[in-house]
Design a protein around this motif. Structure first.
Motif, short mmCIF file in Angstrom:
data_model
loop_
_atom_site.label_atom_id
_atom_site.label_comp_id
_atom_site.label_asym_id
_atom_site.label_seq_id
_atom_site.Cartn_x
_atom_site.Cartn_y
_atom_site.Cartn_z
N ALA A 19 12.09 -33.83 4.70
CA ALA A 19 12.94 -34.38 5.76
C ALA A 19 12.30 -34.24 7.13
CB ALA A 19 14.29 -33.68 5.77
N TYR A 20 11.28 -33.39 7.25
CA TYR A 20 10.71 -33.12 8.56
C TYR A 20 9.39 -33.86 8.72
CZ TYR A 20 13.84 -29.19 7.84
OH TYR A 20 14.91 -28.41 7.55
N SER A 21 9.26 -34.60 9.77
CA SER A 21 8.00 -35.22 10.12
C SER A 21 7.98 -35.42 11.62
CB SER A 21 7.82 -36.56 9.40
OG SER A 21 8.73 -37.50 9.92
N LEU A 22 6.82 -35.67 12.15
CA LEU A 22 6.68 -35.84 13.59
C LEU A 22 7.47 -37.06 14.08
CD1 LEU A 22 5.27 -34.53 15.96
CD2 LEU A 22 3.37 -36.09 15.62
N VAL A 23 7.54 -38.09 13.24
CA VAL A 23 8.28 -39.29 13.61
C VAL A 23 9.77 -38.97 13.76
CG1 VAL A 23 8.91 -41.62 12.89
CG2 VAL A 23 6.62 -40.74 12.42
N ASN A 24 10.32 -38.19 12.81
CA ASN A 24 11.73 -37.82 12.89
C ASN A 24 12.01 -36.94 14.10
OD1 ASN A 24 12.43 -39.25 10.64
ND2 ASN A 24 12.25 -37.52 9.25
N PHE A 25 11.09 -36.01 14.39
CA PHE A 25 11.30 -35.15 15.55
C PHE A 25 11.27 -35.94 16.84
CE2 PHE A 25 10.36 -31.64 12.69
CZ PHE A 25 11.29 -30.71 13.13
N GLN A 26 10.39 -36.94 16.92
CA GLN A 26 10.34 -37.77 18.12
C GLN A 26 11.57 -38.67 18.22
OE1 GLN A 26 6.56 -39.63 17.65
NE2 GLN A 26 5.44 -37.96 18.65
N LYS A 27 12.04 -39.17 17.07
CA LYS A 27 13.22 -40.03 17.08
C LYS A 27 14.46 -39.25 17.51
CE LYS A 27 14.39 -41.80 13.14
NZ LYS A 27 14.65 -42.61 11.96
N LEU A 28 14.58 -37.99 17.05
CA LEU A 28 15.72 -37.16 17.41
C LEU A 28 15.50 -36.42 18.73
CD1 LEU A 28 16.43 -35.67 13.90
CD2 LEU A 28 17.77 -37.37 15.09
N LYS A 29 14.33 -36.62 19.34
CA LYS A 29 13.96 -35.98 20.61
C LYS A 29 14.02 -34.46 20.50
CE LYS A 29 15.32 -39.89 23.38
NZ LYS A 29 16.20 -40.42 24.39
N LEU A 30 13.56 -33.95 19.35
CA LEU A 30 13.52 -32.50 19.18
C LEU A 30 12.18 -31.92 19.62
CD1 LEU A 30 15.25 -32.19 15.72
CD2 LEU A 30 16.18 -31.56 17.92
N ASP A 31 11.23 -32.80 20.00
CA ASP A 31 9.95 -32.31 20.48
C ASP A 31 9.94 -32.16 22.00
OD1 ASP A 31 10.20 -35.00 20.86
OD2 ASP A 31 8.07 -35.44 20.55
N GLU A 32 11.06 -32.50 22.64
CA GLU A 32 11.17 -32.38 24.09
C GLU A 32 12.16 -31.26 24.42
OE1 GLU A 32 12.54 -36.13 25.47
OE2 GLU A 32 10.92 -37.23 24.49
N TYR A 33 12.01 -30.71 25.62
CA TYR A 33 12.95 -29.69 26.06
C TYR A 33 13.93 -30.33 27.02
CZ TYR A 33 14.87 -25.39 27.86
OH TYR A 33 15.73 -24.38 28.20
N PRO A 34 15.23 -30.12 27.01
CA PRO A 34 15.94 -29.25 26.07
C PRO A 34 16.15 -29.95 24.74
CG PRO A 34 17.48 -30.22 27.60
CD PRO A 34 16.11 -30.68 28.02
N TYR A 35 16.21 -29.19 23.68
CA TYR A 35 16.43 -29.74 22.36
C TYR A 35 17.90 -30.10 22.25
CZ TYR A 35 12.07 -27.27 21.85
OH TYR A 35 10.82 -26.81 22.03
N TYR A 36 18.20 -31.38 22.26
CA TYR A 36 19.60 -31.83 22.29
C TYR A 36 19.79 -32.92 21.27
CZ TYR A 36 23.84 -34.05 23.95
OH TYR A 36 25.09 -34.61 24.02
N VAL A 37 20.72 -32.72 20.38
CA VAL A 37 21.05 -33.75 19.40
C VAL A 37 22.45 -34.24 19.73
CG1 VAL A 37 21.40 -34.24 16.97
CG2 VAL A 37 19.66 -32.60 17.66
N GLU A 38 22.56 -35.52 20.07
CA GLU A 38 23.86 -36.06 20.44
C GLU A 38 24.67 -36.32 19.18
OE1 GLU A 38 25.68 -39.25 23.55
OE2 GLU A 38 23.69 -39.57 22.75
N ARG A 39 25.85 -35.80 19.13
CA ARG A 39 26.69 -35.96 17.96
C ARG A 39 27.64 -37.13 18.18
NH1 ARG A 39 25.30 -31.06 19.10
NH2 ARG A 39 24.68 -29.61 17.46
N GLU A 40 27.78 -37.94 17.15
CA GLU A 40 28.60 -39.15 17.28
C GLU A 40 30.06 -38.81 17.54
OE1 GLU A 40 27.71 -42.41 17.32
OE2 GLU A 40 25.68 -41.63 17.39
N TRP A 41 30.57 -37.74 16.93
CA TRP A 41 31.99 -37.44 17.10
C TRP A 41 32.30 -36.91 18.49
CZ3 TRP A 41 32.82 -32.23 17.92
CH2 TRP A 41 31.82 -31.35 17.47
#
Length: 193
Positions: free
Chosen positions: A62-84
């Protein structure tokens, strides 16, 4: 949804170091599927990896550099926007159930407000034929009840109180005084003479 909190620091670093490359011409299928490990210049990486595999194995699929860049987990701050979160279902977000209901009404008005205004104008127009005016009236009757603009409530954004609001600040009079006393409202100063 993937979150950095579920990963350890070293697992996160290792997942960023794992990069999947496109298959090379002439390479076998096993070589093409194997991820290329990038070298990480950190002391004791092998020891940390061994300790980590003892605790919990991490699935690499499930982990790859493409996924991390798409979810913006390679940038600070690590923020995942939740749909709900977008739909206002955060815990303890609304002061009262009336605020949530009013928010849903405002969304409905935002979607159907322009159509309602047009149909109302067609219905009131005396120049148009009666059949068109009746059709516009039927359309208005079939619209959702929550989309009527007069049903929206102006309430305090903190307490949900509907009376005694200071409209420009969208605050209840009690909170307005409290924040004004402590100089926590912009452009408001306590009267002194």
């Amino acid at each position: 949804m993937l979150s950095v909190l579920s990963l350890g620091r070293t697992a996160f670093r290792r997942c960023l170091a794992t990069v999947t490359t496109p298959p090379v011409a002439g390479a076998s299928s096993a070589e093409a599927k194997a991820p290329v490990e990038a070298e990480v210049d950190a002391p004791g990486v092998e020891e940390i990896e061994a300790e980590e595999t003892r605790r919990t194995p991490v699935t690499k699929s499930a982990y790859s550099l493409v996924n991390f860049q798409k979810l913006k987990l390679d940038e600070y701050p690590y923020y995942v926007e939740r749909e709900w979160w977008k739909t206002g279902k955060r815990t303890c977000f609304w002061a009262t159930w009336r605020q949530l209901r009013d928010w849903k009404r405002r969304l409905s008005i935002q979607e159907t407000g322009a159509d309602r205004m047009r149909m109302k104008a067609i219905k009131a127009n005396t120049i148009l034929p009666q059949a068109i005016r009746d059709e516009a009236a039927d359309y208005l009757l079939k619209m959702p009840k929550a989309s009527h603009p007069k049903l929206t409530l102006n309430m305090c954004m903190f307490t949900g109180r509907q009376r005694g609001k200071i409209k420009p600040y969208r605050l209840n009079r009690h909170l307005f005084r409290k924040y004004a006393d402590h100089s926590q409202l912009s452009g408001v100063q306590r009267a002194m003479w």
